[in-house]
Structure formats: C-alpha cells, structure tokens
Design an enzyme around this catalytic site. Structure first.
Site, PDB file in Angstrom:
ATOM      1  N   ARG A  61      -4.413 -26.535 -13.388  1.00  0.00           N
ATOM      2  CA  ARG A  61      -4.361 -25.933 -14.728  1.00  0.00           C
ATOM      3  C   ARG A  61      -2.917 -25.783 -15.201  1.00  0.00           C
ATOM      4  NH1 ARG A  61      -7.474 -20.374 -15.593  1.00  0.00           N
ATOM      5  NH2 ARG A  61      -5.713 -19.580 -14.411  1.00  0.00           N
ATOM      6  N   LYS A  85      -2.132 -21.889 -20.830  1.00  0.00           N
ATOM      7  CA  LYS A  85      -1.817 -20.559 -20.281  1.00  0.00           C
ATOM      8  C   LYS A  85      -0.318 -20.341 -20.464  1.00  0.00           C
ATOM      9  CE  LYS A  85      -3.139 -17.672 -16.402  1.00  0.00           C
ATOM     10  NZ  LYS A  85      -3.506 -16.533 -17.233  1.00  0.00           N
ATOM     11  N   GLU A  99     -13.442 -14.574 -25.544  1.00  0.00           N
ATOM     12  CA  GLU A  99     -13.262 -14.045 -24.186  1.00  0.00           C
ATOM     13  C   GLU A  99     -12.685 -12.639 -24.267  1.00  0.00           C
ATOM     14  OE1 GLU A  99     -10.225 -16.243 -22.043  1.00  0.00           O
ATOM     15  OE2 GLU A  99      -8.936 -16.316 -23.804  1.00  0.00           O
TER      16      GLU A  99
END
Ligand code: PMP
Length: 289
Positions: free
Chosen positions: A54, A153, A186
């Site tokens: 990721r 991220k 989320e």
C-alpha cells in the site's frame, strides 16, 4: 512521553528525544508525504508485506520515488524493532518528499526522508471496546477521488482531524465521514462495517474509504467463516437501521459501535462482531508466534 519509542531516520537509529526533521522538509511544510501504521506482536509485524504494498501504491500516486527498496525497508523496520524495549506495539513508516525550498514545487526536494517509529498505541480502553463507541455523522466530507483520492495514505489528515473534532464537540468517540454524494465512506482512521440480516457490508474503496489492511483481513475471515460479505454502497439510513456496526483499523483493531447520531444500534457487541473479533485475534496469534 516517548520513553518507549525507538526511531530510525534516514539510516540511523536515533534516540526519540533527539529525533528531528528539517523545518524545510515538505512533509512538515505541506503534508507532502505518505505513511503506514503497522502493529507488531511478539516482535513480528502483522501483514507487513500488505502495508508495504500500500505504501508503494501511495508513493506511485504521488510520484514519490522511494529511496529504499522493499527489502531495505523491511530491514530498517526489523532494525528499529530490534532496538525497541517493546515486544508488542505499533510502528509507523513515514516517507516525506524531503527537504526543499519554500514553495510547494516538489522538484527542489532532492531526496525523500524516511522515518520509522516504534512505540505503543492504545486508541481506546478495553472497557470502551466491550461497551462499544458512539459516533456521529460528520458534516466534514471525504474528498472525491478526482480531488484527492482517499486511497492515498498521505500525511494530510486534516479532513479526518476536522471530523474527529466534530465528534469531540458532540461528546462522542468517533465520526463517520460521508462522501460528496452522501454515501458512507469510513471513520476518521478506520473502515466501517455493518451487519444487515446476517450479511456483512462495507463501502467500496472508490466511495472514499482507505483500502484498509484490517478491512481486507476481516472480509477474508468472514468469507472463510461462511458469513456472506461484500462491498456495498451505504447511506446513513443503512447505519441507523443496521443490526450491527463496527470499525476496523490497525490501531483500532475491531471496535463495535453502539450509537450513531443518537440512534442505538440493535446489537452491540453483536454476534458477527464477536465472531470476527475472535477469529481476528486467533489469526494474529497464529501469524505472529
Ligand atoms: N481509514 C483511514 C483513513 C485510516 O487512517 C486507517 C488506518 N490506517 C484505516 C482506514 C484502516 O486501515 P488499516 O486497517 O490498514 O489500518
């Protein structure tokens, strides 16, 4: 405050009290950088390859060239864990654009800064976990992928921080963020699941959710346990009428939600949450002993 923390900066282990980055680092100046948060148990990082994958995706999206290979990053992580007094905890890998001149243009940044921190992290008490947390739906929205894709991220968490401040102001523990169409994205630093008539549902990552590692593990565990599980577009109505609701994240692990916007969730902690929490704990133990 940082007595248990171990730090690694650009190839050297540094005492936490002396661990510093330049004020000209674009990670500090502009949030121009990426990170990963990983839990470790028994000196073994849980699902490190998925986190590093990721990290590579976030780097690719931001055109940030990593100065270390995956193997070198793994070695640096192992080195930082080895000097830590902790056997269980949380580690953070941070890669910034590096030091550059004032002004946002990243081309003046010659070399990304790489930082690894090993420390403790407790997001909530075990008592709170067994009772469940209360959440509100924040007025702060997750940006759409055409603005800033929430799957990156990045070091800019202002969106989540503002939503978290709304939760603080409302006197509850967590906020749920919606996307611009009013669909559930989320939590502030966690993914969201509901259970509806025995089915486990979570928003697709294209709706504003990070592709959480814990989310993926929980989906896998559900499928293995014969619980029907899928991605589904959810609205606040689905949350208000859910049989169960819970959050997942590396820091959070699995946290049941007992109330959203004043509506009590039917079961908290629910059967599916309890089954998956137990399966998750078992899997962690299997993989880290
Ligand atoms: N969403 C956001 C915004 C997060 O910061 C996190 C924590 N990294 C998560 C979801 C959960 O992801 P993971 O399970 O990989 O920790």
């Amino acid at each position: 405050m940082f007595e248990h923390a171990s730090c690694w900066i650009d190839g050297s282990i540094v005492p936490a009290s002396e661990a510093k980055v330049s004020i000209f680092d674009h990670g500090f100046l502009y949030g121009d950088g990426i990170f990963e948060g990983v839990r470790f148990y028994n000196n073994k990082a849980f699902r490190l390859p998925l986190h590093l994958k990721r990290l590579l995706c976030s780097a690719a999206a931001l055109q940030l060239e990593l100065p270390l290979s995956i193997k070198e990053l793994e070695q640096a992580v192992a080195e930082t864990m080895a000097v830590s007094p902790l056997h269980e905890g949380y580690l953070r890998i941070i890669i910034t654009r590096g030091v550059g001149v004032l002004g946002i243009n990243p081309t003046s940044c010659q070399k990304p800064t790489v930082i690894i921190i090993v420390d403790q992290l407790q997001m909530i008490t075990e008592e709170q976990r067994s009772k469940g947390v209360r959440a509100i739906i924040a007025s702060t929205r997750r940006p759409t992928p055409d603005r800033l894709d929430p799957r990156i991220k990045s070091l800019n968490y202002l969106n989540s921080i503002m939503a978290r401040m709304e939760a603080n102001y409302a006197g509850v523990e967590e906020s749920v963020l919606l996307n611009d169409r009013g669909c559930v994205a989320e939590g502030t630093a966690d993914n969201l699941f509901i259970v509806q008539e025995g089915k486990l549902l979570t928003p697709p990552t294209t709706e504003g959710a990070l592709a959480g590692i814990t989310r993926l593990v929980v989906l896998d565990l559900a499928i293995k346990a014969g619980i029907p599980a899928s991605e589904s577009i959810l609205t606040p109505y689905d949350l208000y009428t859910a049989d169960e609701c819970f959050l997942t994240g590396t820091g959070a692990k699995l946290i049941p939600v007992r109330e959203i916007d004043g509506r009590e969730i039917l079961f908290c902690p629910g059967k599916v949450y309890l089954q998956l929490s137990e399966a998750f704990a078992k899997l962690v133990q299997q993989e880290t002993t």
